[in-house]
Design a protein around this motif. Structure first.
Motif, PDB file in Angstrom:
ATOM      1  N   MET A   1      38.338  65.681  28.333  1.00  0.00           N
ATOM      2  CA  MET A   1      39.408  64.684  28.280  1.00  0.00           C
ATOM      3  C   MET A   1      39.493  63.914  29.586  1.00  0.00           C
ATOM      4  O   MET A   1      39.038  64.369  30.634  1.00  0.00           O
ATOM      5  N   ALA A   2      40.079  62.734  29.511  1.00  0.00           N
ATOM      6  CA  ALA A   2      40.158  61.867  30.680  1.00  0.00           C
ATOM      7  C   ALA A   2      40.963  62.522  31.791  1.00  0.00           C
ATOM      8  O   ALA A   2      41.962  63.188  31.551  1.00  0.00           O
ATOM      9  N   GLY A   3      40.510  62.268  33.024  1.00  0.00           N
ATOM     10  CA  GLY A   3      41.161  62.904  34.156  1.00  0.00           C
ATOM     11  C   GLY A   3      42.561  62.403  34.432  1.00  0.00           C
ATOM     12  O   GLY A   3      43.314  63.057  35.144  1.00  0.00           O
ATOM     13  N   ASN A   4      42.919  61.231  33.896  1.00  0.00           N
ATOM     14  CA  ASN A   4      44.255  60.700  34.152  1.00  0.00           C
ATOM     15  C   ASN A   4      45.239  61.005  33.027  1.00  0.00           C
ATOM     16  O   ASN A   4      46.318  60.410  32.960  1.00  0.00           O
ATOM     17  N   ASN A   5      44.874  61.898  32.128  1.00  0.00           N
ATOM     18  CA  ASN A   5      45.807  62.318  31.085  1.00  0.00           C
ATOM     19  C   ASN A   5      47.030  63.005  31.687  1.00  0.00           C
ATOM     20  O   ASN A   5      46.949  63.629  32.749  1.00  0.00           O
ATOM     21  N   ILE A   6      48.143  62.925  31.001  1.00  0.00           N
ATOM     22  CA  ILE A   6      49.341  63.668  31.394  1.00  0.00           C
ATOM     23  C   ILE A   6      49.160  65.106  30.926  1.00  0.00           C
ATOM     24  O   ILE A   6      48.934  65.372  29.745  1.00  0.00           O
ATOM     25  N   ARG A   7      49.270  66.046  31.864  1.00  0.00           N
ATOM     26  CA  ARG A   7      48.964  67.452  31.604  1.00  0.00           C
ATOM     27  C   ARG A   7      50.253  68.191  31.230  1.00  0.00           C
ATOM     28  O   ARG A   7      51.226  68.178  31.974  1.00  0.00           O
ATOM     29  N   VAL A   8      50.233  68.861  30.074  1.00  0.00           N
ATOM     30  CA  VAL A   8      51.440  69.439  29.494  1.00  0.00           C
ATOM     31  C   VAL A   8      51.310  70.960  29.380  1.00  0.00           C
ATOM     32  O   VAL A   8      50.280  71.474  28.934  1.00  0.00           O
ATOM     33  N   GLU A  48      52.402  77.690  38.427  1.00  0.00           N
ATOM     34  CA  GLU A  48      51.797  77.784  39.750  1.00  0.00           C
ATOM     35  C   GLU A  48      50.303  77.469  39.707  1.00  0.00           C
ATOM     36  O   GLU A  48      49.784  76.768  40.584  1.00  0.00           O
ATOM     37  N   LEU A  49      49.615  77.974  38.691  1.00  0.00           N
ATOM     38  CA  LEU A  49      48.163  77.813  38.624  1.00  0.00           C
ATOM     39  C   LEU A  49      47.748  76.431  38.122  1.00  0.00           C
ATOM     40  O   LEU A  49      46.803  75.829  38.645  1.00  0.00           O
ATOM     41  N   LEU A  50      48.430  75.933  37.098  1.00  0.00           N
ATOM     42  CA  LEU A  50      47.994  74.712  36.420  1.00  0.00           C
ATOM     43  C   LEU A  50      48.631  73.447  36.971  1.00  0.00           C
ATOM     44  O   LEU A  50      48.083  72.362  36.797  1.00  0.00           O
ATOM     45  N   GLN A  51      49.804  73.570  37.595  1.00  0.00           N
ATOM     46  CA  GLN A  51      50.501  72.409  38.139  1.00  0.00           C
ATOM     47  C   GLN A  51      50.604  71.276  37.107  1.00  0.00           C
ATOM     48  O   GLN A  51      50.131  70.151  37.339  1.00  0.00           O
ATOM     49  N   PRO A  52      51.223  71.535  35.952  1.00  0.00           N
ATOM     50  CA  PRO A  52      51.316  70.494  34.920  1.00  0.00           C
ATOM     51  C   PRO A  52      52.251  69.365  35.344  1.00  0.00           C
ATOM     52  O   PRO A  52      53.093  69.527  36.235  1.00  0.00           O
ATOM     53  N   ASP A  53      52.094  68.224  34.689  1.00  0.00           N
ATOM     54  CA  ASP A  53      52.993  67.093  34.919  1.00  0.00           C
ATOM     55  C   ASP A  53      54.290  67.245  34.139  1.00  0.00           C
ATOM     56  O   ASP A  53      55.347  66.772  34.575  1.00  0.00           O
ATOM     57  N   LEU A  54      54.190  67.900  32.979  1.00  0.00           N
ATOM     58  CA  LEU A  54      55.312  67.947  32.043  1.00  0.00           C
ATOM     59  C   LEU A  54      55.355  69.310  31.357  1.00  0.00           C
ATOM     60  O   LEU A  54      54.314  69.861  30.994  1.00  0.00           O
ATOM     61  N   VAL A  55      56.567  69.839  31.181  1.00  0.00           N
ATOM     62  CA  VAL A  55      56.768  71.096  30.458  1.00  0.00           C
ATOM     63  C   VAL A  55      57.592  70.822  29.203  1.00  0.00           C
ATOM     64  O   VAL A  55      58.629  70.146  29.277  1.00  0.00           O
ATOM     65  N   LEU A  56      57.123  71.313  28.065  1.00  0.00           N
ATOM     66  CA  LEU A  56      57.928  71.327  26.846  1.00  0.00           C
ATOM     67  C   LEU A  56      58.532  72.713  26.741  1.00  0.00           C
ATOM     68  O   LEU A  56      57.823  73.699  26.567  1.00  0.00           O
TER      69      LEU A  56
END
Length: 236
Positions: A1-8, A48-56
């Motif tokens: 997937m693209a590197g600029n995706n929003i990581r959830v 801590e490990l993944l550093q997501p942009d957004l949490v559901l």
């Protein structure tokens, strides 16, 4: 997937629901789910490990309270935003989540069109913040108002306090209008199974809150009919 995706990151104790949510999220262009956590410890570790942009985030867990965990996210991971997806509908719960700075609060059962709109709003919010950070150090009141308007917590709250407007029905009609691009009262009534008068009331409410517009359609014979169209989020 693209590197600029929003990581959830999805935090949900029911794996079946979490998988449905994952599929919904990844149907929206520009998003990828990087992890699923089913309890508090997993959620903290993955943050801590993944550093997501957004949490559901859900509210009810065997080992933690979702609102308490929301406060942890805001205190320890301030760059991470949160959308709550939960069956909880108590006023105090909703108010507390908003006070903690949740981007949006969506009730279950989850309707894809409602989540899709919020995720698109969030994309636009992040894009606007990036643009303004690059271009200037300060922003105007109008730009502040625009940022606030792009968050998802405003319109669902408004819908709850209007007499005769049910949020689930509103989401259903708004989602149908989003899919069809335009519709009449008769078409909405037929496709959703509600009366024409009810369909008209909800469609006019969408117009009143700025999520739809109405035009008159003049046929060959008969009276002109109102045609409703969904309003897109402004893009610059």
């Amino acid at each position: 997937m693209a590197g600029n995706n929003i990581r959830v990151l999805i935090v949900e104790d029911d794996l079946r629901i979490a998988e449905v949510n994952r599929r919904f999220v990844e149907k929206v262009e520009g998003y990828e789910v990087v992890g699923i956590a089913t309890n508090g410890q997993e959620a903290r570790d993955q943050l801590e490990l993944l550093q997501p942009d957004l949490v559901l985030l859900d509210i009810y867990f065997p080992d933690m309270d979702g609102l308490d965990f929301l406060s942890v996210i805001k205190e320890e991971f301030p760059a991470c935003d949160c959308i709550m997806l939960t069956a909880a509908k108590e006023v105090d719960t909703v108010v507390e989540a908003i006070r903690y700075g949740v981007f949006d609060f969506i009730t279950k059962p989850l309707i894809f069109a409602r989540l899709q709109q919020t995720l698109q709003n969030y994309q636009e919010f992040r894009q606007k913040v990036r643009e303004w950070k690059q271009d200037r150090e300060q922003i105007s009141q109008a730009q502040i108002d625009e940022l606030i308007a792009r968050t998802g917590t405003k319109k669902p709250t408004e819908a709850r306090v209007v007499k005769g407007i049910d949020q689930i029905t509103l989401d259903k009609i708004a989602g149908f209008l989003l899919q069809t691009q335009e519709a009449t009262t008769e078409l909405v009534s037929k496709e959703t199974g509600i009366s024409r008068s009810t369909a008209r009331r909800y469609l006019e409410y969408l117009v009143a809150i700025g999520e739809a517009v109405a035009d008159l359609s003049y046929g060959v014979v008969g009276r002109p009919e109102r045609v409703y169209r969904r309003v897109s989020q402004p893009k610059e």
